[in-house]
Design a protein around this motif. Structure first.
Motif, PDB file in Angstrom:
ATOM      1  N   GLY A 155       0.813  -1.212   0.000  1.00 44.08           N
ATOM      2  CA  GLY A 155       0.000   0.000   0.000  1.00 44.08           C
ATOM      3  C   GLY A 155       0.844   1.259   0.000  1.00 44.08           C
ATOM      4  N   LYS A 156       1.838   1.314   0.882  1.00 43.89           N
ATOM      5  CA  LYS A 156       2.722   2.489   0.931  1.00 43.89           C
ATOM      6  C   LYS A 156       3.490   2.659  -0.374  1.00 43.89           C
ATOM      7  CE  LYS A 156       3.699   3.168   5.857  1.00 43.89           C
ATOM      8  NZ  LYS A 156       4.769   3.234   6.871  1.00 43.89           N
ATOM      9  N   SER A 157       3.948   1.542  -0.913  1.00 39.88           N
ATOM     10  CA  SER A 157       4.747   1.606  -2.147  1.00 39.88           C
ATOM     11  C   SER A 157       3.939   2.158  -3.309  1.00 39.88           C
ATOM     12  CB  SER A 157       5.280   0.211  -2.493  1.00 39.88           C
ATOM     13  OG  SER A 157       6.174  -0.253  -1.523  1.00 39.88           O
ATOM     14  N   TRP A 158       2.702   1.719  -3.458  1.00 36.20           N
ATOM     15  CA  TRP A 158       1.910   2.177  -4.586  1.00 36.20           C
ATOM     16  C   TRP A 158       1.419   3.608  -4.398  1.00 36.20           C
ATOM     17  CZ3 TRP A 158       2.614   0.532  -9.063  1.00 36.20           C
ATOM     18  CH2 TRP A 158       2.957  -0.802  -9.291  1.00 36.20           C
ATOM     19  N   ARG A 159       1.176   4.002  -3.149  1.00 38.02           N
ATOM     20  CA  ARG A 159       0.834   5.420  -2.924  1.00 38.02           C
ATOM     21  C   ARG A 159       2.001   6.306  -3.309  1.00 38.02           C
ATOM     22  NH1 ARG A 159      -1.706   3.276   1.722  1.00 38.02           N
ATOM     23  NH2 ARG A 159       0.046   3.848   3.078  1.00 38.02           N
ATOM     24  N   LEU A 160       3.197   5.867  -2.956  1.00 35.13           N
ATOM     25  CA  LEU A 160       4.398   6.618  -3.308  1.00 35.13           C
ATOM     26  C   LEU A 160       4.603   6.624  -4.823  1.00 35.13           C
ATOM     27  CD1 LEU A 160       6.978   8.101  -2.455  1.00 35.13           C
ATOM     28  CD2 LEU A 160       8.048   5.870  -2.077  1.00 35.13           C
ATOM     29  N   PHE A 161       4.418   5.471  -5.453  1.00 36.63           N
ATOM     30  CA  PHE A 161       4.595   5.340  -6.898  1.00 36.63           C
ATOM     31  C   PHE A 161       3.651   6.281  -7.649  1.00 36.63           C
ATOM     32  CE2 PHE A 161       3.702   3.533 -11.029  1.00 36.63           C
ATOM     33  CZ  PHE A 161       4.924   3.048 -11.480  1.00 36.63           C
ATOM     34  N   VAL A 162       2.356   6.256  -7.276  1.00 35.26           N
ATOM     35  CA  VAL A 162       1.350   7.076  -7.964  1.00 35.26           C
ATOM     36  C   VAL A 162       1.599   8.559  -7.726  1.00 35.26           C
ATOM     37  CG1 VAL A 162      -1.101   7.661  -8.031  1.00 35.26           C
ATOM     38  CG2 VAL A 162      -0.401   5.259  -7.966  1.00 35.26           C
ATOM     39  N   ALA A 163       1.956   8.936  -6.484  1.00 28.54           N
ATOM     40  CA  ALA A 163       2.215  10.344  -6.170  1.00 28.54           C
ATOM     41  C   ALA A 163       3.414  10.861  -6.964  1.00 28.54           C
ATOM     42  CB  ALA A 163       2.456  10.519  -4.676  1.00 28.54           C
ATOM     43  N   PHE A 164       4.469  10.048  -7.040  1.00 31.30           N
ATOM     44  CA  PHE A 164       5.645  10.462  -7.809  1.00 31.30           C
ATOM     45  C   PHE A 164       5.323  10.569  -9.291  1.00 31.30           C
ATOM     46  CE2 PHE A 164       9.180   9.135 -10.529  1.00 31.30           C
ATOM     47  CZ  PHE A 164      10.035  10.205 -10.321  1.00 31.30           C
ATOM     48  N   PHE A 165       4.585   9.589  -9.810  1.00 29.63           N
ATOM     49  CA  PHE A 165       4.226   9.597 -11.225  1.00 29.63           C
ATOM     50  C   PHE A 165       3.456  10.866 -11.574  1.00 29.63           C
ATOM     51  CE2 PHE A 165       1.540   8.483 -14.856  1.00 29.63           C
ATOM     52  CZ  PHE A 165       2.473   7.959 -15.727  1.00 29.63           C
ATOM     53  N   ASP A 166       2.555  11.283 -10.694  1.00 35.47           N
ATOM     54  CA  ASP A 166       1.760  12.490 -10.924  1.00 35.47           C
ATOM     55  C   ASP A 166       2.648  13.730 -10.993  1.00 35.47           C
ATOM     56  OD1 ASP A 166      -0.798  14.149 -10.862  1.00 35.47           O
ATOM     57  OD2 ASP A 166       0.171  14.836  -9.026  1.00 35.47           O
ATOM     58  N   VAL A 167       3.559  13.861 -10.010  1.00 40.41           N
ATOM     59  CA  VAL A 167       4.455  15.020  -9.985  1.00 40.41           C
ATOM     60  C   VAL A 167       5.363  15.024 -11.213  1.00 40.41           C
ATOM     61  CG1 VAL A 167       6.418  16.063  -8.764  1.00 40.41           C
ATOM     62  CG2 VAL A 167       4.414  15.289  -7.481  1.00 40.41           C
ATOM     63  N   ASP A 168       5.890  13.855 -11.557  1.00 38.68           N
ATOM     64  CA  ASP A 168       6.812  13.768 -12.694  1.00 38.68           C
ATOM     65  C   ASP A 168       6.121  14.116 -14.007  1.00 38.68           C
ATOM     66  OD1 ASP A 168       9.482  12.967 -13.708  1.00 38.68           O
ATOM     67  OD2 ASP A 168       8.343  11.413 -14.738  1.00 38.68           O
TER      68      ASP A 168
END
Length: 235
Positions: A155-168
């Motif tokens: 859960g933490k990993s995918w929240r981080l993945f999606v948040a980073f993808f959005d910013v990038d």
């Protein structure tokens, strides 16, 4: 007699890169570096706009509301990149877990890199076999966790993945505008104008029999071409 390993420490480290794998373009180390780059780039543009607001207003035909909205886009992106870096730090989350989750689930579709303890950096793995055992190792480490820990980790990993993808992605969409504000495109256009001028000079001289090239102008022309970025030949 037992076999003696004669490899150097550097060679051993290279052979063991698969033990600490990550996605090439979405790994934890890349992600942190990218967020810092995004924040710095946005802050640079924000500083430019604060110090030379007239340039932005001129580009937007004097529309102050649009200029303010444009400025806020960069400020918000910088703030979001900083906030995500802070979350990573405050979580106390083992980023090796993040890499294991993304490698185990996406390793077959994306290039993998491995951490080299000798070079203290990530490098491409040596072939499909290393990539396969790297992915298997990540999967086994995840499966060794309890169900609760595994769900929390994923859960933490995918929240981080999606948040980073959005910013990038937001950064990539604003990149062309950043280049313009930084003067990259303006500088390239100036070089192109100079190239056109040198081209005209090269073929400006004629005699009664044939056209000839001004060798000095030709040399200057070739030198100018070297200053153009690769994308100039595609656009």
């Amino acid at each position: 007699m037992p076999h003696k390993d004669t490899r150097t420490r550097q060679e051993k480290a290279k052979a063991l890169r698969y033990k600490r794998p990550a996605l090439d373009s979405m790994g934890a180390a890349f992600m942190e570096s990218r967020l810092e780059e995004i924040q710095e780039a946005c802050d640079d543009v924000q500083y430019f706009m604060d110090s030379d607001g007239k340039t932005l207003l001129d580009a937007l035909d004097g529309d102050e509301d649009e200029a303010y909205e444009f400025q806020m886009m960069f400020a918000n992106l910088s703030g979001d990149a900083y906030a995500l870096l802070s979350v990573i730090s405050e979580w106390g989350f083992d980023l090796q877990d993040y890499d294991d989750v993304t490698v185990a689930m996406l390793g077959e579709r994306y290039k993998l890199v491995g951490y080299d303890s000798y070079e203290t950096d990530y490098y491409q793995l040596c072939g499909p076999y290393d990539e396969e055992i790297a992915q298997e190792g990540a999967y086994k480490r995840l499966m060794a966790k309890s169900k609760k820990d595994l769900l929390n980790c994923v859960g933490k990993s995918w929240r981080l993945f999606v948040a980073f993808f959005d910013v990038d992605q937001r950064y990539r969409h604003l990149q062309a505008t950043m280049d313009i504000l930084r003067g990259d495109n303006t500088a390239m256009l100036a070089v192109i104008r100079d190239i056109e001028s040198k081209y005209d000079t090269m073929f400006a001289k004629w005699d009664s029999v044939r056209r000839y090239i001004d060798r000095k102008a030709e040399s200057e022309f070739d030198a100018l071409l070297e200053h153009l970025p690769d994308r100039a030949w595609l656009e």
